[in-house]
Design an enzyme around this catalytic site. Structure first.
Site, PDB file in Angstrom:
ATOM      1  N   HIS A  47       0.950  -1.174  -0.279  1.00 45.95           N
ATOM      2  CA  HIS A  47      -0.075   0.026   0.125  1.00 45.95           C
ATOM      3  C   HIS A  47       0.230   1.148   0.596  1.00 45.95           C
ATOM      4  O   HIS A  47       0.429   2.639   0.143  1.00 45.95           O
ATOM      5  CB  HIS A  47      -0.871   0.098   1.130  1.00 45.95           C
ATOM      6  N   GLU A 148      -5.661 -11.357   7.468  1.00 45.68           N
ATOM      7  CA  GLU A 148      -6.740 -10.901   7.329  1.00 45.68           C
ATOM      8  C   GLU A 148      -8.126 -10.870   6.589  1.00 45.68           C
ATOM      9  O   GLU A 148      -9.039 -10.071   6.535  1.00 45.68           O
ATOM     10  CB  GLU A 148      -6.227  -9.616   6.443  1.00 45.68           C
ATOM     11  N   ASP A 174      -7.983  -4.944   7.948  1.00 44.81           N
ATOM     12  CA  ASP A 174      -8.650  -6.271   6.844  1.00 44.81           C
ATOM     13  C   ASP A 174      -9.957  -6.929   7.374  1.00 44.81           C
ATOM     14  O   ASP A 174     -10.700  -7.093   7.074  1.00 44.81           O
ATOM     15  CB  ASP A 174      -8.039  -6.231   5.773  1.00 44.81           C
TER      16      ASP A 174
END
Length: 261
Positions: A47, A148, A174
């Protein structure tokens, strides 16, 4: 620069290791963060905003502080795993691991034969650490699948039992969304608390550490839950908070000065 001790050696001594999360694509900011006293710093290729070349320079900068350089890879893919390890990453965090087979593939990509299938070619890390790197890499590199999703949570006991795994990483945002909760830390929600406990129980049963992306305020709670790899800051949030705080202080001072004039 002193030799960097692996995270898994410290976890075996039951140490809690605190780290910083790097989203910003810059080797200087990574160096500043790494020299702030953390045990590890992670470059987030999933990310974050960095590419391969920048990540290599960030790993070098983190090494200058003699702390563990970790990388969250974009996906569980052998090519990028090998390149990050050849660049010097000492811990690989892999997102979206769904089951034991995904985890076996991750371990296989991270370990040299005969226990894995990593290709030999540590050009950058070999130049830094010498010929001894190849014989010690399997023992020093930490393999860390993320838990997750609902699928991963339901398979966490099987994932934890895969040989070669060193820690399980909880992605609270998540995982919360997968549980039908708002993204974030949802402590006090039964489903979230049960998920945290299940991951820690699975790890403990297999002699593994647990890891989590967190904050300085939540770190004591996470440590009490059993986590041994805890992020307590990330560079983008910290920069934004510091920038806003400086601006607010300056504006308030200017207003006060005008009142006193």
């Amino acid at each position: 620069m002193r030799e960097i001790e692996s995270l898994k050696l410290r976890w075996k001594r039951n140490e809690v290791t605190l780290g910083a999360w790097c989203f910003l694509p810059d080797s200087l900011s990574a160096e500043i963060v790494a020299h702030s006293g953390y045990d590890w710093a992670l470059v987030d290729m999933q990310h974050g905003c960095m590419g391969y070349e920048t990540t290599v320079e960030m790993i070098r900068s983190i090494e200058l502080a003699s702390i563990v350089p970790a990388v969250r890879i974009p996906w569980n893919e052998p090519g990028i795993i090998g390149r990050m390890l050849d660049a010097g990453a000492m811990a690989i965090v892999a997102p979206m691991i769904q089951n034991a087979e995904d985890c076996r593939q991750l371990v296989h990509a991270c370990r040299y034969p005969p226990v894995g299938g990593r290709s030999l070619g540590p050009i950058r890390v070999g130049a830094h650490q010498g010929l001894g790197y190849v014989t010690t890499a399997n023992d020093k590199i930490s393999v860390i699948p993320m838990i997750e999703t609902i699928e991963a949570l339901e398979a966490v006991e099987e994932i934890a039992a895969v040989p070669g795994v060193d820690a399980l990483f909880v992605g609270p945002f998540d995982l919360s969304m997968a549980l039908g909760l708002p993204p974030g830390d949802n402590d006090g929600e039964p489903a979230f608390d049960a998920a945290i406990k299940r991951v820690n129980d699975a790890a403990k049963a297999n002699g593994l550490a647990t890891a989590v992306m967190s904050t300085d305020k939540l770190a004591p709670l996470r440590a009490s839950q059993g986590f041994q790899m805890i992020s307590v800051m990330n560079d983008s949030v910290s920069l934004g908070m510091a920038a806003r705080a400086s601006l607010e202080t300056a504006r308030e001072s200017i207003v006060e000065n005008k009142k006193d004039a």
